[in-house]
Enzyme design. Structure first.
Site, mmCIF file in Angstrom:
data_model
loop_
_atom_site.group_PDB
_atom_site.id
_atom_site.type_symbol
_atom_site.label_atom_id
_atom_site.label_comp_id
_atom_site.label_asym_id
_atom_site.label_seq_id
_atom_site.Cartn_x
_atom_site.Cartn_y
_atom_site.Cartn_z
ATOM 1 N N LYS A 39 0.838 -1.199 0.000
ATOM 2 C CA LYS A 39 0.000 0.000 0.000
ATOM 3 C C LYS A 39 0.876 1.254 0.000
ATOM 4 O O LYS A 39 2.087 1.165 0.248
ATOM 5 C CB LYS A 39 -0.916 -0.016 1.236
ATOM 6 C CG LYS A 39 -0.168 -0.063 2.558
ATOM 7 C CD LYS A 39 -1.091 -0.496 3.697
ATOM 8 C CE LYS A 39 -0.345 -0.408 5.028
ATOM 9 N NZ LYS A 39 -1.096 -0.968 6.136
ATOM 10 N N ARG A 137 -10.253 0.261 14.912
ATOM 11 C CA ARG A 137 -10.201 0.821 13.561
ATOM 12 C C ARG A 137 -11.246 0.062 12.768
ATOM 13 O O ARG A 137 -12.406 0.065 13.159
ATOM 14 C CB ARG A 137 -8.774 0.673 13.018
ATOM 15 C CG ARG A 137 -8.424 1.658 11.944
ATOM 16 C CD ARG A 137 -6.939 1.664 11.586
ATOM 17 N NE ARG A 137 -6.468 0.401 11.031
ATOM 18 C CZ ARG A 137 -5.226 0.218 10.572
ATOM 19 N NH1 ARG A 137 -4.345 1.212 10.612
ATOM 20 N NH2 ARG A 137 -4.847 -0.929 10.068
ATOM 21 N N HIS A 171 -6.025 -7.042 13.316
ATOM 22 C CA HIS A 171 -4.777 -6.275 13.274
ATOM 23 C C HIS A 171 -4.400 -5.867 14.693
ATOM 24 O O HIS A 171 -5.235 -5.384 15.445
ATOM 25 C CB HIS A 171 -4.987 -5.039 12.388
ATOM 26 C CG HIS A 171 -3.723 -4.326 12.015
ATOM 27 N ND1 HIS A 171 -2.646 -4.955 11.430
ATOM 28 C CD2 HIS A 171 -3.366 -3.023 12.132
ATOM 29 C CE1 HIS A 171 -1.681 -4.067 11.209
ATOM 30 N NE2 HIS A 171 -2.088 -2.895 11.627
ATOM 31 N N ARG A 226 1.090 -10.811 7.306
ATOM 32 C CA ARG A 226 0.926 -9.621 6.461
ATOM 33 C C ARG A 226 2.032 -8.588 6.675
ATOM 34 O O ARG A 226 1.755 -7.452 7.050
ATOM 35 C CB ARG A 226 -0.397 -8.917 6.792
ATOM 36 C CG ARG A 226 -1.676 -9.680 6.584
ATOM 37 C CD ARG A 226 -2.867 -8.748 6.696
ATOM 38 N NE ARG A 226 -2.850 -7.975 7.931
ATOM 39 C CZ ARG A 226 -3.412 -8.354 9.070
ATOM 40 N NH1 ARG A 226 -4.068 -9.492 9.140
ATOM 41 N NH2 ARG A 226 -3.326 -7.590 10.141
ATOM 42 N N TYR A 272 14.809 30.725 5.463
ATOM 43 C CA TYR A 272 13.589 31.402 5.924
ATOM 44 C C TYR A 272 13.583 31.591 7.433
ATOM 45 O O TYR A 272 13.989 30.702 8.184
ATOM 46 C CB TYR A 272 12.362 30.567 5.555
ATOM 47 C CG TYR A 272 12.054 30.531 4.078
ATOM 48 C CD1 TYR A 272 11.781 31.703 3.370
ATOM 49 C CD2 TYR A 272 12.015 29.317 3.389
ATOM 50 C CE1 TYR A 272 11.486 31.658 2.007
ATOM 51 C CE2 TYR A 272 11.715 29.262 2.032
ATOM 52 C CZ TYR A 272 11.455 30.450 1.350
ATOM 53 O OH TYR A 272 11.156 30.397 0.018
ATOM 54 N N CYS A 319 13.799 24.143 2.963
ATOM 55 C CA CYS A 319 12.831 24.798 2.076
ATOM 56 C C CYS A 319 12.092 23.730 1.265
ATOM 57 O O CYS A 319 12.332 22.536 1.432
ATOM 58 C CB CYS A 319 13.533 25.759 1.129
ATOM 59 S SG CYS A 319 14.671 26.904 1.938
ATOM 60 N N ASP A 321 12.240 23.025 -1.976
ATOM 61 C CA ASP A 321 13.046 22.329 -2.987
ATOM 62 C C ASP A 321 14.527 22.237 -2.635
ATOM 63 O O ASP A 321 15.285 21.591 -3.348
ATOM 64 C CB ASP A 321 12.958 23.063 -4.333
ATOM 65 C CG ASP A 321 11.548 23.493 -4.653
ATOM 66 O OD1 ASP A 321 10.648 22.647 -4.554
ATOM 67 O OD2 ASP A 321 11.339 24.682 -4.973
#
Ligand SMILES: *Cc1c(COP(=O)(O)O)cnc(C)c1O
Length: 376
Positions: A39, A137, A171, A226, A272, A319, A321
């Site tokens: 997943k 869940r 689970h 799993r 920044y 930052c 990038d």
């Protein structure tokens, strides 16, 4: 894209996947099946290449979070059974049928609607029953108070036409923490199986162990396990760590390169918010990776990266990038040099700790624009 042009990339060592797969297999009883969790784009490693490799290795089943992830695998040529762990709109039953997907069922209403849609399509959908033994869940509750009600409800949905009940699973929420709680969950699961058997309801594949339980509680393996994170070479938790030489091997190394080097005077703020002010005249290397690639901004001013055979601290905020490393003590570093963000020398677990999260999140969070480069 040739190597020289890449700004940030993730090298994925599929040989290590083979190693981890076999390492896990060797811990399991011979007839225990292995469902491999791919997943979230194979935990960031690229679902399709990982699934293809697992198929070759002899995996029995794959698991994904949703229909889209499953379709992506089928369109890529994967023929292994695929279990969808999450919700699928019952109206999409024809897709489940067309792509031969297995759906988990976690409530009665859903079972009913799925059955109706399957009948309308004139076909049968393979399903696994999800049981909530204490994770709170997905799944049918089966604590002391709920057990009888759940048995009743399952007895009601089990004969529904259009559904083929192949498996049942639960689970664990704390298999890397509390043995007591894990055993409580396991016992609830076994109690439910027993109660259902009395109603003549049986499942061919009973499964509950993800990576942590495979490593810590082999007694919970039942018919299938799993694992996810362990296949990618990471222990779910340091407590699971097997320090033997033949332990798990991480697949991913996240790399970037130096795009600029310059010397900046003492007293200059970096990045920044000016959170970091240089105490000395500093050679700064600008690296072409940032939070837009999945490098968590939370480890600004804490992280160190491996370049040119040494560690260099990241200074100032990360930052989108780019980020900056102090390479004053690494005079050999120059433009174009490769830099390792994690994998190899820096464990992703350590980066995660600095960012206040877990390795799972960082691996899944490696950005779309980061090409995955597969090593054989
Ligand atoms: C994600 C997931 C797994 C795999 O967990 P790991 O900790 O990565 O081994 C197994 N089962 C379910 C239901 C999951 O959601």
């Amino acid at each position: 894209m040739e190597r020289e042009k890449r700004r940030a990339w993730a090298e994925i060592d599929l040989g290590s996947l083979d190693h981890n797969y076999h390492a896990l297999r060797s811990m399991l009883p011979e007839d225990c099946k292995m469902l491999c969790s791919v997943k979230a784009n194979g935990y960031g490693h690229g679902a399709l290449p990982v699934a293809k490799r697992l198929e070759r290795l002899g995996a029995d089943y794959l698991a994904v979070a949703c229909l889209e992830e499953a379709i992506q695998l089928r369109e890529g040529g994967i023929t292994l059974p695929i279990l969808i762990l999450g919700w699928t709109d019952p109206e999409l039953a024809p897709e489940l049928i067309r792509y031969k997907l297995t759906q988990s069922v976690f409530d009665g209403e859903f079972a009913l609607r799925l059955s109706q849609c399957a009948q309308r399509a004139g076909k049968t959908i393979t399903v696994h029953l999800a049981v909530d033994t204490g994770m709170s869940r997905l799944g049918f509750l089966c604590g002391e108070k709920e057990l009888a009600g759940t048995v009743e409800e399952v007895t009601r949905i089990y004969p529904l036409p259009g559904l083929a009940w192949e498996g049942i699973f639960t689970h664990f929420s704390d298999a890397d923490g509390s043995e007591e709680y894990t055993m409580l969950q396991f016992t609830r699961f076994l109690d439910l199986l027993k109660a259902l058997e009395k109603q003549n309801i049986k499942f061919k594949i009973r499964h509950c162990a993800a990576s942590a339980a495979v490593l810590n509680y082999p007694c919970t393996c039942l018919d299938m396990v799993r694992p996810g994170i362990a296949l990618y070479g990471h222990y779910p938790h340091p407590s699971c760590e097997d320090l033997s030489e033949d332990g798990l091997r991480p697949l991913m190394t996240l790399k970037t390169r130096v795009v600029s080097v310059k010397t900046v005077p003492a007293g200059t703020p970096v990045s920044y918010g000016r959170t970091h002010v240089l105490e000395r005249e500093t050679r700064l290397a600008v690296l072409s990776v940032g939070y837009g690639d999945g490098l968590p901004r939370g480890c600004s001013d804490k992280l160190r990266v491996w370049m040119s055979g040494q560690w260099a601290p990241i200074v100032g905020r990360i930052c989108m990038d780019l980020c900056m490393a102090d390479v004053t003590d690494l005079p050999q570093v120059c433009q174009g040099d490769e830099t390792e963000i994690w994998g190899g020398h820096a464990a992703v677990e350590e980066v995660a700790r600095l960012a206040g999260t877990i390795q799972y999140e960082l691996l899944c969070g490696v950005g779309k624009r980061v090409p995955r480069v597969y090593l054989e």
